[in-house]
Each structure stands twice: as C-alpha cells, then as structure tokens.
Design an enzyme around this catalytic site. Structure first.
Site, PDB file in Angstrom:
ATOM      1  N   LYS A  57       0.760  -1.182   0.134  1.00  0.00           N
ATOM      2  CA  LYS A  57      -0.077   0.124  -0.040  1.00  0.00           C
ATOM      3  C   LYS A  57       0.968   1.273  -0.080  1.00  0.00           C
ATOM      4  O   LYS A  57       2.130   1.277   0.166  1.00  0.00           O
ATOM      5  CB  LYS A  57      -0.928   0.197   1.238  1.00  0.00           C
ATOM      6  CG  LYS A  57      -0.139   0.117   2.642  1.00  0.00           C
ATOM      7  CD  LYS A  57      -1.107  -0.280   3.763  1.00  0.00           C
ATOM      8  CE  LYS A  57      -0.267  -0.215   5.109  1.00  0.00           C
ATOM      9  NZ  LYS A  57      -1.076  -0.758   6.174  1.00  0.00           N
ATOM     10  N   ARG A  77     -11.162  -0.484  14.057  1.00  0.00           N
ATOM     11  CA  ARG A  77     -10.775   0.340  12.955  1.00  0.00           C
ATOM     12  C   ARG A  77     -11.374  -0.146  11.918  1.00  0.00           C
ATOM     13  O   ARG A  77     -12.345   0.528  11.218  1.00  0.00           O
ATOM     14  CB  ARG A  77      -9.254   0.436  12.904  1.00  0.00           C
ATOM     15  CG  ARG A  77      -8.720   1.263  11.926  1.00  0.00           C
ATOM     16  CD  ARG A  77      -7.258   1.347  11.729  1.00  0.00           C
ATOM     17  NE  ARG A  77      -6.598  -0.010  11.015  1.00  0.00           N
ATOM     18  CZ  ARG A  77      -5.656  -0.121  10.586  1.00  0.00           C
ATOM     19  NH1 ARG A  77      -4.528   0.814  10.538  1.00  0.00           N
ATOM     20  NH2 ARG A  77      -5.075  -1.196  10.112  1.00  0.00           N
ATOM     21  N   TYR A 132      15.354  30.277   8.098  1.00  0.00           N
ATOM     22  CA  TYR A 132      13.971  30.990   8.556  1.00  0.00           C
ATOM     23  C   TYR A 132      13.936  31.152  10.136  1.00  0.00           C
ATOM     24  O   TYR A 132      14.103  30.258  10.679  1.00  0.00           O
ATOM     25  CB  TYR A 132      12.514  30.168   8.105  1.00  0.00           C
ATOM     26  CG  TYR A 132      12.283  30.451   6.844  1.00  0.00           C
ATOM     27  CD1 TYR A 132      11.979  31.587   6.226  1.00  0.00           C
ATOM     28  CD2 TYR A 132      12.342  29.305   5.974  1.00  0.00           C
ATOM     29  CE1 TYR A 132      11.706  31.881   4.887  1.00  0.00           C
ATOM     30  CE2 TYR A 132      11.912  29.405   4.665  1.00  0.00           C
ATOM     31  CZ  TYR A 132      11.702  30.566   4.116  1.00  0.00           C
ATOM     32  OH  TYR A 132      11.404  30.422   2.769  1.00  0.00           O
ATOM     33  N   MET A 180      10.982  24.419   2.591  1.00  0.00           N
ATOM     34  CA  MET A 180      10.479  23.446   1.590  1.00  0.00           C
ATOM     35  C   MET A 180      11.223  22.783   0.765  1.00  0.00           C
ATOM     36  O   MET A 180      10.888  21.447   0.381  1.00  0.00           O
ATOM     37  CB  MET A 180       9.365  24.375   0.676  1.00  0.00           C
ATOM     38  CG  MET A 180       8.427  23.504  -0.256  1.00  0.00           C
ATOM     39  SD  MET A 180       7.365  24.652  -1.223  1.00  0.00           S
ATOM     40  CE  MET A 180       6.382  25.586   0.061  1.00  0.00           C
TER      41      MET A 180
HETATM   42  C1  LIG Z   1      -0.060  -1.626   6.961  1.00  0.00           C
HETATM   43  C2  LIG Z   1      -0.966  -3.070   7.248  1.00  0.00           C
HETATM   44  C3  LIG Z   1      -0.208  -4.178   7.251  1.00  0.00           C
HETATM   45  C4  LIG Z   1       1.376  -4.140   7.100  1.00  0.00           C
HETATM   46  O1  LIG Z   1       1.784  -3.914   8.467  1.00  0.00           O
HETATM   47  P1  LIG Z   1       3.585  -3.730   8.597  1.00  0.00           P
HETATM   48  O2  LIG Z   1       3.349  -3.319  10.093  1.00  0.00           O
HETATM   49  O3  LIG Z   1       3.847  -2.728   7.886  1.00  0.00           O
HETATM   50  O4  LIG Z   1       4.000  -4.721   8.491  1.00  0.00           O
HETATM   51  C5  LIG Z   1      -0.881  -5.554   7.375  1.00  0.00           C
HETATM   52  N1  LIG Z   1      -2.042  -5.570   7.670  1.00  0.00           N
HETATM   53  C6  LIG Z   1      -2.896  -4.230   7.477  1.00  0.00           C
HETATM   54  C7  LIG Z   1      -4.470  -4.419   7.934  1.00  0.00           C
HETATM   55  C8  LIG Z   1      -2.404  -3.114   7.336  1.00  0.00           C
HETATM   56  O5  LIG Z   1      -3.144  -1.981   7.563  1.00  0.00           O
END
Ligand SMILES: *Cc1c(COP(=O)(O)O)cnc(C)c1O
Length: 348
Positions: free
Chosen positions: A35, A130, A244, A292
C-alpha cells in the site's frame, strides 16, 4: 542535478521477505503489503521483485492503488484491497480482478449485488476498532458470507510492535473464536505478528514495514539510501544566524552546506536543529529550520566539502531518522513517496 536520489536495493527487499517467510512454517504463505505505493518505494517495482521471489498475495489499502500493480505483475497474483468494496469501485474490482476484503454488512451487500460470484475476503474486527465486522455482526453475517466462499478471512493487531502487551493475546483469542471451524485461509500477522511466533501466523502472513527495512523487524537489511546534493557551501561567522526565524546562531566559525531537499520532499519540518545527515559514516547536524526545498547542515568538521550528504543509509536507518522527528519509520518512508526524488533501483 538538483534533485536528491532515493536508492532502493531490491535485493535487500527480497532478502527481508525471505527472512520473514522463513520465520513461519512451510505451510504458511507469506504475502506482501504494498500500500501507499509500496511504502513510498514504488509499488510496481517492489511487487515485481517480490513476485519473482515467490510472493503471490499482495495487499493494498484502496482499489485505486491496483492499476500500477496489475500492470507490473500481470494477471496471476492476487491483489487484496483492505479498504474493501467502496462506492464506485465495482468496475476496478472487476476489470483488475481485485479481491476486496469486505469490512461491513453494507460492503457485503454492495459486493454480492454488484458482482455476484466475484472473489472476496472478509475482514474481522478482533479489538482494534478500526476496520472489519465486529463479533455480533459477524455472527449474523457469517452464514451469508460462508455460502459465497471467501478467499481469506483477516484481522489486524493493534499492538504487535509491543509483544508483551496483553492486547495481542486478547485479539488472538477473539480471532480464534470468530473463525472457529471455518475452512478458509486466515491471516492475522503483519510484520510484528510474524515476529511474535507461530500461534499468530495462521495460513497467510502480511508483512509490510519489515520488507522495507523498518522496525519492529530489527534484523532487516537496509533497503533505502537517500542522497541529497549540496548546492552551496558558506562560512558563517560567530553571531550570524541560519535559516527562517533565525533559530540557530553560530557561536564559532562554522561551514554550512545548503542541501537540495526540504519538507516538500518529505524531510519532516520537526527535524530542523535536531536530525543529522551523513558524509559516509560521519554525522553532520542540521542547523536552522527545514525549508520547503532546502536544509542547512554544519560540515565544519569535514576535511573537504562533500558533493552530497545522506539522510538515509547503512549509517542511519528510517527509524533513526524518525527519532529526530518524533515519528516512526513508516511515516519517513511514505513521506518520501510523493516527493521529487529520482528513484534508482539496484538488484533484481
Ligand atoms: C499496513 C498493514 C499491514 C502491514 O503492516 P506492517 O506493520 O507494515 O507489517 C498489514 N495489515 C493491515 C491491515 C495493514 O493496515
């Protein structure tokens, strides 16, 4: 060349996948979470390397992320969408042969009506609150889901980076109760869950961060190196400020290098006056605020002005750098994702 270079070692990535794969029994299938564009490293390249190593199940957050993956890997591997089947996703799920992990009765209804007979999985909420169906909802929906034949049933651990947390055992118990007697492959473990041992492995694991060299997989090989060009070097006299807001002032004669990366490239602003960049193995402190497009670094102690400094390398992991910004390796990697860096791939 003003842009920084993100070097990505695909051989190290594959070695990390193999090491995590070797921690579970041969009967357990190790997938891969790609992802957020492969945690910022390029989902297509990452997935193709892992596919060649033997991975066949790839997890993403939302259906839109699948197009690049399908193109990179072809029709064979399974792409599972953890956000499930959202309004407007039906064509993508159908055309790209995606497997949505259905999270609610609403998503189940949408999927079974729009794409009858199309593969799907189920996500259960074992306590994180979640995503996924809660125990009571699952009790009601189970007969309908099971009649349609899910590909996978998964849930996610809230505290897998704290193995001693009692939350892990509690979620494991809930997941076991919710899936008892079902003849469907199950998945509970991400990177942290794999490290906690076989009772968490079930039939499929889903590592993400460990593949990319981050904690909690402490033995991971480093996968990324971020080299940032030095644009200019100047001598700053005692009493003169840098950057800055003039938040840093020289108290002795100081050589300051200005580097071509800033918060617009994922260098988190909190790192100003806190993080270090490296000239090979020599740390050089950031002085002044992160701009930036630029950062300023004290290189007084270097014998010659460098052409570039590294923010990530074998000498500074994503988690080391994260510490300077009160964050985690995950955020460092994904922050680099949408950036201006050139990506350079080595290996595979
Ligand atoms: C992001 C995620 C993972 C991977 O988790 P890691 O800690 O990066 O290994 C697996 N399952 C779900 C549902 C996630 O959101």
């Amino acid at each position: 060349m003003g842009t920084a270079t993100l070097h990505i070692d695909l051989d190290a990535l594959v070695a990390n996948w193999r090491a995590l794969d070797a921690m579970s029994a041969d009967t357990v299938e190790t997938g891969a979470v790609v992802k957020a564009d492969g945690y910022g490293l390029g989902a297509g390249r990452v997935a193709r390397a892992l596919y060649h190593a033997g991975a066949r199940r790839f997890f993403i957050a939302v259906a839109e992320e699948a197009a690049a993956l399908r193109e990179a890997m072809g029709p064979d591997p399974q792409i599972l969408v953890m956000g499930g089947h959202m309004p407007g996703d039906t064509d993508m799920i159908n055309d790209l042969h995606l497997v949505p992990m259905l999270n609610s009765i609403e998503q189940m209804t949408r999927h079974f009506e729009a794409l009858p007979g199309h593969p799907f999985g189920i996500q259960l909420d074992s306590g994180m609150n979640r995503l996924g169906l809660e125990p009571a909802e699952w009790e009601a929906a189970k007969p309908i889901a099971m009649a349609q034949g899910p590909e996978l049933i998964m849930s996610h651990l809230a505290c897998a980076d704290e193995p001693e947390s009692e939350m892990n055992a509690r979620q494991l118990r809930t997941f076991l109760e919710m899936t008892e007697g079902l003849d469907v492959p199950r998945s509970l473990a991400a990177t942290g869950g794999i490290l906690m041992g076989p009772e968490y492995h079930f039939e499929v694991t889903r590592p993400g961060i460990g593949l990319y060299g981050g904690l909690p997989f402490a033995d991971a090989m480093p996968v990324v190196k971020l080299s940032v060009p030095v644009i200019q070097v100047r001598d700053v006299a005692p009493g003169e400020p840098v950057g800055y807001g003039c938040t840093w002032t020289a108290d002795e004669p100081t050589r300051v290098a200005t580097l071509s990366a800033g918060y617009g490239d994922g260098v988190i602003r909190l790192m100003g006056n806190t993080a270090v960049a490296f000239a090979d193995d020599v740390p050089c402190p950031l002085v002044g605020r992160v701009s930036m497009d630029l950062i300023t670094v004290d290189i007084t102690h270097l014998p010659t002005a460098p052409t570039h400094l590294d923010l990530l390398s074998e000498y500074q992991s994503v988690d080391d750098l994260a510490g300077a910004a009160e964050t985690i390796g995950y955020e460092i990697l994904t922050a680099l994702g949408g950036s201006r860096y050139r990506r350079r791939y080595a290996g595979r």
